[in-house]
Write a protein that holds these residues in place. Sequence first.
Motif, PDB file in Angstrom:
ATOM      1  N   ARG A  27       3.427   5.788 -18.647  1.00 19.50           N
ATOM      2  CA  ARG A  27       3.790   7.204 -18.658  1.00 19.50           C
ATOM      3  C   ARG A  27       3.023   8.009 -17.623  1.00 19.50           C
ATOM      4  N   THR A  28       1.945   7.399 -17.065  1.00 15.61           N
ATOM      5  CA  THR A  28       1.189   8.073 -16.007  1.00 15.61           C
ATOM      6  C   THR A  28       1.699   7.679 -14.626  1.00 15.61           C
ATOM      7  N   PHE A  29       2.918   7.177 -14.563  1.00 13.43           N
ATOM      8  CA  PHE A  29       3.486   6.681 -13.309  1.00 13.43           C
ATOM      9  C   PHE A  29       3.321   7.669 -12.168  1.00 13.43           C
ATOM     10  N   GLY A  30       3.485   8.939 -12.431  1.00  9.62           N
ATOM     11  CA  GLY A  30       3.406   9.950 -11.400  1.00  9.62           C
ATOM     12  C   GLY A  30       2.010  10.219 -10.876  1.00  9.62           C
ATOM     13  N   MET A  31       1.015   9.458 -11.317  1.00  2.08           N
ATOM     14  CA  MET A  31      -0.364   9.682 -10.915  1.00  2.08           C
ATOM     15  C   MET A  31      -0.882   8.648  -9.922  1.00  2.08           C
ATOM     16  N   PHE A  32      -0.142   7.580  -9.660  1.00  5.55           N
ATOM     17  CA  PHE A  32      -0.674   6.545  -8.786  1.00  5.55           C
ATOM     18  C   PHE A  32       0.321   6.116  -7.711  1.00  5.55           C
ATOM     19  N   ALA A  33      -0.266   5.619  -6.612  1.00  7.47           N
ATOM     20  CA  ALA A  33       0.531   5.164  -5.484  1.00  7.47           C
ATOM     21  C   ALA A  33       1.244   3.848  -5.810  1.00  7.47           C
ATOM     22  N   MET A  34       2.350   3.637  -5.109  1.00 11.41           N
ATOM     23  CA  MET A  34       3.138   2.417  -5.284  1.00 11.41           C
ATOM     24  C   MET A  34       3.389   1.778  -3.922  1.00 11.41           C
ATOM     25  N   GLY A  35       3.537   0.467  -3.954  1.00 11.22           N
ATOM     26  CA  GLY A  35       3.818  -0.239  -2.711  1.00 11.22           C
ATOM     27  C   GLY A  35       4.839  -1.345  -2.911  1.00 11.22           C
ATOM     28  N   TRP A  36       5.449  -1.741  -1.804  1.00 12.26           N
ATOM     29  CA  TRP A  36       6.321  -2.908  -1.772  1.00 12.26           C
ATOM     30  C   TRP A  36       5.715  -3.926  -0.801  1.00 12.26           C
ATOM     31  N   PHE A  37       5.695  -5.171  -1.227  1.00 11.19           N
ATOM     32  CA  PHE A  37       5.227  -6.284  -0.412  1.00 11.19           C
ATOM     33  C   PHE A  37       6.285  -7.368  -0.421  1.00 11.19           C
ATOM     34  N   ARG A  38       6.175  -8.312   0.496  1.00  8.80           N
ATOM     35  CA  ARG A  38       7.096  -9.436   0.498  1.00  8.80           C
ATOM     36  C   ARG A  38       6.365 -10.703   0.878  1.00  8.80           C
ATOM     37  N   GLN A  39       6.917 -11.812   0.409  1.00  9.54           N
ATOM     38  CA  GLN A  39       6.308 -13.102   0.697  1.00  9.54           C
ATOM     39  C   GLN A  39       7.399 -14.110   0.998  1.00  9.54           C
ATOM     40  N   ALA A  40       7.383 -14.609   2.222  1.00 12.63           N
ATOM     41  CA  ALA A  40       8.313 -15.639   2.638  1.00 12.63           C
ATOM     42  C   ALA A  40       7.688 -17.005   2.390  1.00 12.63           C
ATOM     43  N   PRO A  41       8.495 -18.047   2.276  1.00  9.57           N
ATOM     44  CA  PRO A  41       7.949 -19.390   2.013  1.00  9.57           C
ATOM     45  C   PRO A  41       6.919 -19.795   3.065  1.00  9.57           C
ATOM     46  N   GLY A  42       5.768 -20.250   2.589  1.00 13.36           N
ATOM     47  CA  GLY A  42       4.725 -20.721   3.491  1.00 13.36           C
ATOM     48  C   GLY A  42       3.915 -19.626   4.159  1.00 13.36           C
ATOM     49  N   LYS A  43       4.181 -18.372   3.783  1.00  6.94           N
ATOM     50  CA  LYS A  43       3.459 -17.261   4.408  1.00  6.94           C
ATOM     51  C   LYS A  43       2.717 -16.453   3.355  1.00  6.94           C
ATOM     52  N   GLU A  44       1.761 -15.676   3.814  1.00  6.14           N
ATOM     53  CA  GLU A  44       1.011 -14.813   2.917  1.00  6.14           C
ATOM     54  C   GLU A  44       1.843 -13.587   2.536  1.00  6.14           C
ATOM     55  N   ARG A  45       1.462 -12.980   1.412  1.00  5.26           N
ATOM     56  CA  ARG A  45       2.125 -11.758   0.990  1.00  5.26           C
ATOM     57  C   ARG A  45       1.819 -10.652   1.993  1.00  5.26           C
ATOM     58  N   ALA A  46       2.844  -9.945   2.430  1.00  5.23           N
ATOM     59  CA  ALA A  46       2.699  -8.961   3.501  1.00  5.23           C
ATOM     60  C   ALA A  46       3.168  -7.576   3.062  1.00  5.23           C
ATOM     61  N   PHE A  47       2.501  -6.579   3.583  1.00  8.67           N
ATOM     62  CA  PHE A  47       2.841  -5.181   3.300  1.00  8.67           C
ATOM     63  C   PHE A  47       4.201  -4.833   3.900  1.00  8.67           C
TER      64      PHE A  47
END
Length: 127
Positions: A27-47
């Motif tokens: 319920r405090t969703f409106g108080m914190f930042a959000m991000g999207w990341f992606r991860q391709a096979p064999g690679k690190e998670r990327a911003f």
Amino acid sequence: QVQLVESGGGLVQAGGSLRLSCAASERTFGMFAMGWFRQAPGKERAFVAAITWSGASTYYADSVKGRFSISRDNAKNLVYLQMNSLKPEDTAVYYCAAKTSAYYSRPGLRPSEYDDWGQGTQVTVSS
């Protein structure tokens, strides 16, 4: 701990569009930042993209600038990632993340700066 659930992934041809959604339980969703990341096979998670708690400021990886757009609806506890002009190199599992340890702070660009993660949704772009 915030529960995050992504949806909207799928298979699309190059040049197409998808919109990912991430629903948050807190319920405090409106108080914190959000991000999207992606991860391709064999690679690190990327911003991919991030948005401040209010939605006033957004941040993007160079590889998606001008094609992707992040937004949020604090009344509905939702964050979105609109993806246009998709390329095969955008193929990955996409994760949303919440920076719940620091309310009203700027979003981070590194996975280690986020506290809670969704299970991910697969995006596949065919050539």
